[in-house]
Design an enzyme around this catalytic site. Structure first.
Site, PDB file in Angstrom:
ATOM      1  N   CYS A  75       0.787  -1.235   0.000  1.00 62.21           N
ATOM      2  CA  CYS A  75       0.000   0.000   0.000  1.00 62.21           C
ATOM      3  C   CYS A  75       0.822   1.289   0.000  1.00 62.21           C
ATOM      4  CB  CYS A  75      -0.921   0.015   1.213  1.00 62.21           C
ATOM      5  SG  CYS A  75      -1.937  -1.453   1.401  1.00 62.21           S
ATOM      6  N   HIS A 131      -2.480   7.115   4.220  1.00 65.28           N
ATOM      7  CA  HIS A 131      -1.437   6.097   4.437  1.00 65.28           C
ATOM      8  C   HIS A 131      -0.045   6.563   4.028  1.00 65.28           C
ATOM      9  CE1 HIS A 131      -0.757   1.454   4.664  1.00 65.28           C
ATOM     10  NE2 HIS A 131      -0.423   2.090   5.775  1.00 65.28           N
TER      11      HIS A 131
END
Length: 567
Positions: A75, A131
């Site tokens: 990610c 993130h």
């Protein structure tokens, strides 16, 4: 005949772009939709007969299916590459994802994609997953080029309660709420389904966008990432009930999650249509990496390896998320724009997620020559628009100096050195069994399909013979071309790696797209060339910046919310 058609399309495309420039008074809107952990085989435009995705298919079949776009294996590195246009190895961000209690983030020295677009006059909106660090306010989205952010800072949240639960060595479990509107905690979303909540925000912002200002919208869904323990998969029961043909109850819920993602895409297209923005919009859809597929034994639940299975499928590709096999780094993706609708196609042009920064900057009217010279991404806008060869022939997949694995591509050749999790993730996972007839009519009459059909009638450059999908036959032909086929007899045992431990592996991805035949010893010169390229990039590598977890990040200190804890 092919040359004549190709040349005619190039001239037509050039003419239509010039006409667009004359008829559109503003720069193109850009909507970038990023799915999380979505598998290659979870979208019906790639040939899957298990989960219909009619809205996504409609855009893909009216645009350019990007069958050769690579991303990072997990990610955070993928988002680093997207936002900076640089390989994560150059920023020390090539390792595990950034955890909630980790005082780390994308270096503040980097200028991000929304900052470049804001300089070109764009309104910049971020929705969903960030993130990229939040331990200091300077790392949060509205300090990195976005005018607003509605979403969460960490790696994932549950779909109804927006909690993130993490167990940290020496500190125990941290649990906290993670949803906010800019800097304000958004408690009011509790009980509402995350995919719907993010879509509602996207629709609202589209409706409120000033007509005289271009929009860059970054819609980064939590879907279809796994949630917290005890509720890994969540979807409205009414949606789950549509997939009774899937016997595995977990895969059935996952299918409903994908279906809600498809519905979201349709709603965004409808909103753009109602606002009369669609005719001047570029839409990119992709997954940040492959799915962490489930093999039935439960052994893919490996949080220490960055893998918590979500019952997705990358089949027939080998490997899963956090590996350098095609199943981990080949992204399910497409790009749509009105002028691509005149000649939809399946692209084999080699691309990497770093290419989006210079490509979209160029599409937005920016001069790529003004971009920093040290970007790894290359401007593919002209290549995509005129169907010219890719502007790159090399892609560095990753170098992880701690796990001691690396991968690189050149043209049709792929070299992998080492493996993830001792090779336990190197097999073929997520093969699907149920088959339902593909409903091409549902694609044509989906919300996105109807919007695109109406749009084609109003395009100023519509030309006979090069119109959008006009028949089921054309749609099915494009779907056939988008589907990857491998020889099952060549795969051998599905759980085994074709690479002996400690050896480099070379694959010819044209002859062997599913990486079943290691030809390193047959093509020694090619292996040597790619190995030397890896050595070159290894000299540019910045050691991983992942840091020890900080007990001061405990949400219990901040009214049980994940929040900035350093100043």
């Amino acid at each position: 005949m092919e040359v004549t058609r190709s040349s005619l399309w190039a001239l037509l495309a050039f003419a239509t772009i010039l006409q667009l420039a004359r008829t559109q008074s503003s720069k193109p809107n850009i909507v970038f939709i990023l799915a999380d952990d979505l598998g290659w085989n979870d979208l019906s435009f790639h040939g899957s007969d298990e989960i219909p995705t009619p809205n996504i298919d409609a855009l893909a079949f009216n645009g350019i299916v990007l069958n050769n776009l690579y991303t990072q294996p997990v990610c955070t590195p993928s988002r680093v590459a997207l936002m900076t246009g640089k390989y994560p190895i150059k920023l020390g961000m090539q390792g595990p994802p950034t955890y909630g209690a980790e005082p780390n983030g994308l270096p503040l020295s980097e200028k991000l994609l929304p900052e470049y677009l804001r300089e070109l006059g764009y309104t910049t909106r971020a929705i969903g997953k960030w993130h990229l660090g939040f331990y200091k306010q300077a790392y949060t989205p509205t300090r990195r080029g976005f005018d607003s952010h509605f979403g969460y800072y960490t790696g994932y949240v549950s779909y109804y309660d927006y909690l993130l639960q993490d167990v940290y060595q020496n500190f125990g479990e941290f649990q906290g709420f993670d949803m906010r509107r800019n800097d304000t905690i958004a408690w009011d979303v509790v009980g509402k389904y995350a995919t719907d909540v993010f879509t509602d925000e996207a629709v609202r912002l589209i409706k409120e966008q000033p007509a005289n200002q271009p929009l860059f919208m970054y819609l980064a869904h939590v879907a279809v990432h796994t949630g917290n323990r005890g509720k890994y998969l969540e979807a409205p029961q009414s949606e789950v009930n549509k997939f009774n043909h899937i016997l595995d109850p977990n895969r059935r819920i996952y299918a409903a999650m994908v279906s809600k993602l498809d519905e979201s895409v349709g709603r965004v297209v409808e909103a753009l249509t109602e606002k009369k923005m669609l005719q001047n919009t570029i839409i990119v859809f992709m997954s940040d990496n492959g799915s962490p597929s489930f093999d039935g034994s439960g052994r893919n639940f490996r949080p220490e390896a960055g893998v918590t299975a979500n019952w997705g499928s990358n089949f027939p590709y080998r490997g899963i998320k956090n590996t350098l096999w095609e199943g981990g780094v080949k992204s399910a993706s497409f790009i749509w724009a009105p002028y691509f609708q005149e000649n939809p196609r399946v692209s084999k042009q080699l691309m990497h997620i770093t290419d989006w920064l210079p490509t979209l900057y160029s599409a937005a009217g920016g001069n790529p020559g003004f971009l920093p010279k040290n970007l790894d991404g290359v401007d593919q806008w002209t290549s995509l628009t005129l169907n010219l060869p890719s502007q790159r022939n090399f892609v560095l997949l990753n170098i992880d100096e701690k796990q001691r694995y690396a991968g690189i591509l050149k043209d049709n050749w792929k070299l992998i050195v080492g493996s993830t999790a001792n090779g336990t993730l190197d097999g073929f996972f997520g093969a699907t069994r149920p088959r339902t007839p593909y409903n091409a009519t549902a694609v044509l009459y989906s919300p996105a399909g109807r919007a695109l059909t109406k749009l084609s009638d109003s395009l100023p450059f519509a030309t006979a013979g090069f119109g959008p999908m006009s028949s089921v036959r054309e749609l099915l032909a494009m779907r056939y071309e988008s589907t990857i086929r491998c020889n099952p007899s060549a795969a051998g045992p599905r759980t085994q790696s074709p690479c002996p431990a400690g050896e480099a592996c070379l694959f010819d991805l044209v002859a062997d797209p599913c990486e079943t035949n290691n030809v390193a010893k047959k093509y020694v010169a090619v292996s040597g060339q790619l190995y030397e390229a890896l050595k070159y990039y290894r000299r540019l590598l910045v050691p991983q910046t992942n840091r020890p977890f900080d007990p001061a990040a405990n949400p219990a200190r901040f009214n049980n919310t994940w929040s900035t804890w350093m100043y």
